[in-house]
Write a protein that holds these residues in place. Sequence first.
Motif, PDB file in Angstrom:
ATOM      1  N   GLY A 183      36.986  47.912  40.023  1.00 51.81           N
ATOM      2  CA  GLY A 183      38.320  47.330  40.075  1.00 51.81           C
ATOM      3  C   GLY A 183      39.369  48.318  40.539  1.00 51.81           C
ATOM      4  O   GLY A 183      40.297  47.974  41.284  1.00 51.81           O
ATOM      5  N   ASP A 239      34.322  48.502  33.256  1.00 50.63           N
ATOM      6  CA  ASP A 239      34.539  47.070  33.546  1.00 50.63           C
ATOM      7  C   ASP A 239      36.006  46.748  33.823  1.00 50.63           C
ATOM      8  O   ASP A 239      36.442  45.608  33.667  1.00 50.63           O
ATOM      9  CB  ASP A 239      34.015  46.215  32.398  1.00 50.63           C
ATOM     10  CG  ASP A 239      34.672  46.568  31.062  1.00 50.63           C
ATOM     11  OD1 ASP A 239      35.460  47.532  31.015  1.00 50.63           O
ATOM     12  OD2 ASP A 239      34.389  45.880  30.062  1.00 50.63           O
ATOM     13  N   ASN A 243      38.940  45.430  35.601  1.00 50.79           N
ATOM     14  CA  ASN A 243      39.008  44.426  36.679  1.00 50.79           C
ATOM     15  C   ASN A 243      40.272  43.584  36.512  1.00 50.79           C
ATOM     16  O   ASN A 243      41.154  43.916  35.715  1.00 50.79           O
ATOM     17  CB  ASN A 243      37.758  43.538  36.669  1.00 50.79           C
ATOM     18  CG  ASN A 243      37.516  42.910  35.302  1.00 50.79           C
ATOM     19  OD1 ASN A 243      38.447  42.486  34.628  1.00 50.79           O
ATOM     20  ND2 ASN A 243      36.263  42.848  34.895  1.00 50.79           N
ATOM     21  N   THR A 244      40.343  42.484  37.254  1.00 45.96           N
ATOM     22  CA  THR A 244      41.547  41.646  37.262  1.00 45.96           C
ATOM     23  C   THR A 244      41.845  41.030  35.906  1.00 45.96           C
ATOM     24  O   THR A 244      42.974  40.599  35.656  1.00 45.96           O
ATOM     25  CB  THR A 244      41.395  40.525  38.301  1.00 45.96           C
ATOM     26  OG1 THR A 244      40.200  39.787  38.031  1.00 45.96           O
ATOM     27  CG2 THR A 244      41.323  41.100  39.705  1.00 45.96           C
ATOM     28  N   GLU A 245      40.858  40.954  35.022  1.00 46.38           N
ATOM     29  CA  GLU A 245      41.077  40.376  33.699  1.00 46.38           C
ATOM     30  C   GLU A 245      41.682  41.374  32.724  1.00 46.38           C
ATOM     31  O   GLU A 245      42.120  40.988  31.639  1.00 46.38           O
ATOM     32  CB  GLU A 245      39.758  39.837  33.145  1.00 46.38           C
ATOM     33  CG  GLU A 245      39.173  38.687  33.966  1.00 46.38           C
ATOM     34  CD  GLU A 245      37.887  38.159  33.369  1.00 46.38           C
ATOM     35  OE1 GLU A 245      37.456  38.689  32.314  1.00 46.38           O
ATOM     36  OE2 GLU A 245      37.313  37.219  33.936  1.00 46.38           O
ATOM     37  N   SER A 246      41.696  42.635  33.084  1.00 48.07           N
ATOM     38  CA  SER A 246      42.301  43.649  32.219  1.00 48.07           C
ATOM     39  C   SER A 246      43.826  43.540  32.293  1.00 48.07           C
ATOM     40  O   SER A 246      44.394  43.385  33.388  1.00 48.07           O
ATOM     41  CB  SER A 246      41.861  45.053  32.656  1.00 48.07           C
ATOM     42  OG  SER A 246      40.456  45.162  32.680  1.00 48.07           O
ATOM     43  N   PHE A 304      45.541  45.898  34.606  1.00 46.05           N
ATOM     44  CA  PHE A 304      45.331  45.708  36.042  1.00 46.05           C
ATOM     45  C   PHE A 304      46.602  45.202  36.726  1.00 46.05           C
ATOM     46  O   PHE A 304      46.995  45.714  37.777  1.00 46.05           O
ATOM     47  CB  PHE A 304      44.183  44.717  36.265  1.00 46.05           C
ATOM     48  CG  PHE A 304      43.767  44.578  37.701  1.00 46.05           C
ATOM     49  CD1 PHE A 304      42.706  45.318  38.208  1.00 46.05           C
ATOM     50  CD2 PHE A 304      44.435  43.706  38.564  1.00 46.05           C
ATOM     51  CE1 PHE A 304      42.320  45.197  39.536  1.00 46.05           C
ATOM     52  CE2 PHE A 304      44.057  43.572  39.894  1.00 46.05           C
ATOM     53  CZ  PHE A 304      42.999  44.328  40.386  1.00 46.05           C
TER      54      PHE A 304
END
Length: 404
Positions: free
Chosen positions: A25, A72, A74-77, A80
């Motif tokens: 990410g 991990d 990514n856009t869900e963090s 981010f």
Amino acid sequence: MDAVTLDIVARLFDQLFDDPKIPLGAKGLIGRLQIPMLKVAIADKDLFSKKDHPARVLLDTLGEIAIRLPADFNTESKLFAHFEAILQELITGYKDDVGIFGTVRESLIALMKREDERIEAEARAASERIVQEEALGVAKSAAQAAVSARLQQHGSLPGPVLEFIIEQWIQLMMLIHVRRGPASEPWNRSIEVMDQLIWSVEAKESVEDRRKLANTVPVLLKGIAAGLAAAGIADEVREKFFTDLMRLHTAILSAPAKGAAAPAAPAAPAAALDFTKPVTIKNPFGEGDVKVAGLDVDLSAEGDVGRWDARNPDNLSVGDWVDFKIADSEERRPVRLIFVTPRKTRYIFCDRAEKEYIECTRSEIARRLRAGEAVVMEEEPEVPFFERIMGGVLSKMRAPAAAA
């Protein structure tokens, strides 16, 4: 020249994308900077020669941040979106003023600082809990040490008295240690009452000792009763022990004046003590009872804490980053040490993925450090990120030439 510059910048980002330490990410976000970096490289060739060039320093900072992000990421963090918004300012805002690279870098540093402070604030409840657990563990160790010293000095004790001291009286000593400390008058008084109790069940051959025992018993019983009440111990426990104690004292006082017989109750040797079991006491920090386990470290041992050793937990400081290896996998988890208890028996780590905190005992983090399952990360890499990936690019460019 511009074509060569384009090729170098492209190779630079290819090298970045091949770096296994940077989460996928984060690679996607940093990769969006290829166009601004290319524009800078074409307009200002100092990018490749000046280590303090704003664009180059920004990339160094991005590299340092990226290797501390979870695998991990990514856009869900939640982090981010903030990361993306700051980099977008550069992508859309850069024209010809390289000062924007410094502004974006400062924004990223401020973002990471806020994130670390937020994590630390949310960990305060967990920190308070483990500090309390440590204080209770220290109290248990101190009380048990005081009991052991006296039992070793006096030898065997009648079973009811030994059981009372290591199961009941120790609760009072632990509470006093936590609330008032080992230098307080209540602590000294609890030791004094214990000493009186031990003395009272030893054989008394002289008339003077027996007279002293008869005069001491009322004061002793009063001190024991007050201590049990302060520790919240049930009246039934006190009544049963007083009954057993009365039989012991009666046997001592009725024994022949010379060569007195041992107390009627069987004696238990101090060597048979087992202090490994948890002790349940009234919670000194709140309501109800709490079960107290021992500490996993000898606080009396003197370690060589002055010499640096990456495998020694004493050398870890709050703010240090440690690379944890996930068991039975190649996955890595960079975590930051956010709290250490005063006695350094517990350590709390957390990553930037908003997952559960990692709570390690001293022995656990020491084992991980020795086994290579935890590695202390450099505060600042010896080789800056830009220089490292640029070195990889140059190596690859030299390889074909050398082969030719």
